[in-house]
Enzyme design. Structure first.
Site, PDB file in Angstrom:
ATOM      1  N   LEU A  82       1.194 -22.681  32.756  1.00  0.00           N
ATOM      2  CA  LEU A  82       0.801 -22.170  34.069  1.00  0.00           C
ATOM      3  C   LEU A  82       1.994 -21.761  34.913  1.00  0.00           C
ATOM      4  O   LEU A  82       1.911 -20.839  35.725  1.00  0.00           O
ATOM      5  CB  LEU A  82      -0.004 -23.235  34.828  1.00  0.00           C
ATOM      6  CG  LEU A  82      -1.363 -23.608  34.249  1.00  0.00           C
ATOM      7  CD1 LEU A  82      -1.970 -24.768  35.032  1.00  0.00           C
ATOM      8  CD2 LEU A  82      -2.303 -22.414  34.250  1.00  0.00           C
ATOM      9  N   GLY A  83       3.110 -22.441  34.761  1.00  0.00           N
ATOM     10  CA  GLY A  83       4.299 -22.137  35.543  1.00  0.00           C
ATOM     11  C   GLY A  83       5.418 -23.094  35.185  1.00  0.00           C
ATOM     12  O   GLY A  83       5.238 -24.053  34.429  1.00  0.00           O
ATOM     13  N   GLY A 101       9.311 -24.828  36.871  1.00  0.00           N
ATOM     14  CA  GLY A 101      10.192 -25.007  38.016  1.00  0.00           C
ATOM     15  C   GLY A 101      11.495 -25.635  37.595  1.00  0.00           C
ATOM     16  O   GLY A 101      11.837 -25.669  36.404  1.00  0.00           O
ATOM     17  N   GLY A 102      12.217 -26.147  38.577  1.00  0.00           N
ATOM     18  CA  GLY A 102      13.532 -26.693  38.305  1.00  0.00           C
ATOM     19  C   GLY A 102      13.512 -27.976  37.502  1.00  0.00           C
ATOM     20  O   GLY A 102      14.513 -28.338  36.886  1.00  0.00           O
ATOM     21  N   PHE A 103      12.361 -28.699  37.494  1.00  0.00           N
ATOM     22  CA  PHE A 103      12.330 -29.996  36.835  1.00  0.00           C
ATOM     23  C   PHE A 103      11.386 -30.047  35.646  1.00  0.00           C
ATOM     24  O   PHE A 103      11.263 -31.093  35.010  1.00  0.00           O
ATOM     25  CB  PHE A 103      11.930 -31.089  37.827  1.00  0.00           C
ATOM     26  CG  PHE A 103      12.935 -31.270  38.927  1.00  0.00           C
ATOM     27  CD1 PHE A 103      14.235 -31.594  38.623  1.00  0.00           C
ATOM     28  CD2 PHE A 103      12.574 -31.114  40.244  1.00  0.00           C
ATOM     29  CE1 PHE A 103      15.170 -31.759  39.623  1.00  0.00           C
ATOM     30  CE2 PHE A 103      13.498 -31.284  41.256  1.00  0.00           C
ATOM     31  CZ  PHE A 103      14.807 -31.608  40.948  1.00  0.00           C
ATOM     32  N   GLY A 104      10.696 -28.980  35.341  1.00  0.00           N
ATOM     33  CA  GLY A 104       9.797 -29.042  34.201  1.00  0.00           C
ATOM     34  C   GLY A 104       8.822 -27.883  34.166  1.00  0.00           C
ATOM     35  O   GLY A 104       8.972 -26.881  34.866  1.00  0.00           O
ATOM     36  N   VAL A 142       4.470 -26.703  33.774  1.00  0.00           N
ATOM     37  CA  VAL A 142       3.093 -27.099  34.072  1.00  0.00           C
ATOM     38  C   VAL A 142       2.170 -26.379  33.100  1.00  0.00           C
ATOM     39  O   VAL A 142       2.243 -25.150  32.955  1.00  0.00           O
ATOM     40  CB  VAL A 142       2.703 -26.766  35.525  1.00  0.00           C
ATOM     41  CG1 VAL A 142       1.276 -27.233  35.804  1.00  0.00           C
ATOM     42  CG2 VAL A 142       3.667 -27.421  36.508  1.00  0.00           C
ATOM     43  N   LYS A 177       1.899 -31.614  34.267  1.00  0.00           N
ATOM     44  CA  LYS A 177       3.293 -31.300  34.567  1.00  0.00           C
ATOM     45  C   LYS A 177       4.192 -32.162  33.684  1.00  0.00           C
ATOM     46  O   LYS A 177       4.186 -33.393  33.787  1.00  0.00           O
ATOM     47  CB  LYS A 177       3.599 -31.552  36.041  1.00  0.00           C
ATOM     48  CG  LYS A 177       5.019 -31.197  36.448  1.00  0.00           C
ATOM     49  CD  LYS A 177       5.223 -31.409  37.942  1.00  0.00           C
ATOM     50  CE  LYS A 177       6.617 -31.027  38.394  1.00  0.00           C
ATOM     51  NZ  LYS A 177       6.806 -31.219  39.854  1.00  0.00           N
ATOM     52  N   ASP A 223       9.727 -29.137  50.582  1.00  0.00           N
ATOM     53  CA  ASP A 223       9.738 -27.891  49.802  1.00  0.00           C
ATOM     54  C   ASP A 223       8.468 -27.081  50.070  1.00  0.00           C
ATOM     55  O   ASP A 223       7.829 -26.593  49.138  1.00  0.00           O
ATOM     56  CB  ASP A 223       9.881 -28.198  48.308  1.00  0.00           C
ATOM     57  CG  ASP A 223      10.349 -26.988  47.503  1.00  0.00           C
ATOM     58  OD1 ASP A 223      10.938 -26.056  48.106  1.00  0.00           O
ATOM     59  OD2 ASP A 223      10.144 -26.954  46.281  1.00  0.00           O
TER      60      ASP A 223
END
Length: 463
Positions: free
Chosen positions: A88-89, A91-94, A96, A109, A207
């Site tokens: 799905l997407g 980011g900086g930490f993992g 999803v 996630k 954020d």
């Protein structure tokens, strides 16, 4: 005869000792030259240039720590072994992924394995999301710890993000209409107000941005991604932390000092409101090599919109005239108040919610006052505090005017007696100087900044 035998024995002993010393010396030298078995083992199997034997496919890692409400194998199976088709997407930490667990569609996630920062984010999200419950916040379904793997299981919100609907590329995508933009603004404000004022200690999201506002099929917003969230235990004490966030959304005091408070979230929310109003990204490309922040671009237009009720250059041209003028004015007023430079001059999220719902006047929104409470205690610069300051300024002005007037009369009299007209001119100069000071006290704040002796911070201006 006996002497010869004794000499022979001594010679044999000495020869044996010499041979033993030579043997020991050579053995030690050979031992030093040969590498230890551990180094030979490491060089043969784990040298950096030699690849390690890959693990067998589709096997879960051996757990060092296990726990949570879901098993790792169940989540891996639900996502097709974390297939890119279910991504799905990221980011900086993992990443999803979309999956189905127990007949329920969920978003899973998966944090980066072995990352200390990712582990801290995992702990923060589990601790914070497990204790918040609001229809405009994404709810946590469960979590999983398995070896170095950290996974969070959320409710699935199907209609992508606000960023996608405002700024996504691709032809044929319909424009996000005004009723939906209004619903997103009000719902997001309610979710953020809940974190700030209905949770104890209050939770600072840290954020807030369009990419973290998820939408369902009715365009009801849900604030997501609490990995950077912080607690703020005291009412007025900012939290010191490393500066982590997204360019274009960072509050100026957070970017400059690393100190964050609930008003830092308010600034980020104001940037998001500007995106809803203008349809522009938080960082805009002004030329091939330069970019400009949306807040910097919008500030003069916000001033004109608030003072002249002229929104033509501010509103997203894709909306054309299909918007409610009254609601647009309220959204513009909230954005202008939220992106003020000074943190204490911004309203609280609960004030923004009440103003959007018609329960608070624009004067109270701009003054930063919660009705019925002391502005000195709650806002540090609201209506009550400002009236007190103005009263003190008037007292000082009247006292200075009286003191300088009496001093001028005495100087004028002494000047006439001793020096004739020269003394009168000196007294007039004193009077002009006093009037000059009083004049500067009556000047607007933006003019008064040019005089070093008058540095007054006020929350009454637009920013």
């Amino acid at each position: 005869m006996a002497v010869g035998i004794g000499a022979a024995i001594v010679a044999l002993v000495m020869l044996g000792l010499a041979a033993g010393l030579v043997y020991c010396f050579m053995g030690t030298k050979r031992w030093r030259r040969s590498p230890p078995p551990s180094e030979e083992f490491r060089g043969e199997y784990y040298a950096p240039r030699l690849p390690m034997t890959p693990p067998p496919p589709n096997l879960s890692p051996a757990p060092a720590i296990t726990g949570g409400t879901f098993a790792y194998d169940d989540l891996a199976e639900a996502t097709g072994r974390f297939s890119d088709a279910n991504l799905l997407g990221q980011g900086g930490f993992g990443h999803v992924y979309r999956g189905t667990v127990g007949g329920r569609e969920v978003a899973i996630k998966k944090l980066q394995a072995g990352g200390g920062q990712g582990d801290r984010e995992f702990r923060a999200e589990v601790e914070i999301i497990s204790r918040v419950h609001h229809k405009n916040l994404v709810s946590l379904v469960g979590y999983c710890l398995y070896g170095e793997q950290r996974l969070l299981v959320y409710e699935y919100v199907p209609n992508k993000t606000l960023e996608f609907h405002l700024h996504g590329t691709g032809s044929g995508r319909p424009t996000l209409d005004w009723p939906r933009r209004w619903r997103i603004a009000v719902g997001s404000a309610k979710g953020l107000a809940y974190l700030h004022e209905d949770c104890y200690p209050k939770i600072i999201h840290r954020d807030i941005k369009a990419a973290n506002i998820l939408l369902d099929y009715h365009y009801e917003p849900k604030v997501a991604d609490f990995g950077l969230a912080k607690y703020q235990a005291a009412e007025v004490t900012p939290v010191s932390t490393r500066v982590i966030g997204t360019f274009g959304y960072l509050a100026p005091e957070y970017a400059a000092t690393g100190k964050i408070s609930d008003r830092s979230d308010v600034f980020s929310f104001g940037v998001m409101l500007l995106e809803l109003i203008t349809g522009r990204k938080p960082i805009m490309a002004s030329s091939e090599f330069q970019s400009v922040a949306l807040v910097s671009w919008a500030r003069p237009l916000l001033t004109r919109a608030v003072e002249e009720e002229n929104y033509d250059d501010l509103i997203d041209p894709r909306l054309e005239t299909d918007y409610d003028a009254h609601d647009m004015a309220r959204l513009v007023a909230c954005a202008a108040a939220a992106v003020r430079q000074t943190a204490r001059c911004r309203p609280r999220m609960s004030q923004i919610v009440r103003y959007l719902e018609g329960e608070l006047s624009v004067e109270d929104l701009n003054a930063g006052v919660v009705p019925g409470q002391s502005a000195v205690q709650r806002s540090g610069g609201g209506t009550t505090d400002r009236i007190s300051r103005l009263g003190r300024v008037r007292e000082h002005r009247d006292r200075d005017r009286h003191r300088h007037g009496v001093r001028d009369q005495r100087s004028h009299q002494r000047g006439r007696g001793r020096h004739g007209r020269g003394g009168g001119r000196a007294g007039a100069a004193v009077l002009r100087q006093a009037r000059g000071r009083l004049h500067r006290e009556d000047e607007p704040a933006h003019h008064r900044q040019t005089h070093p002796e008058f540095v007054v911070r006020s929350c009454t201006s637009a920013y």
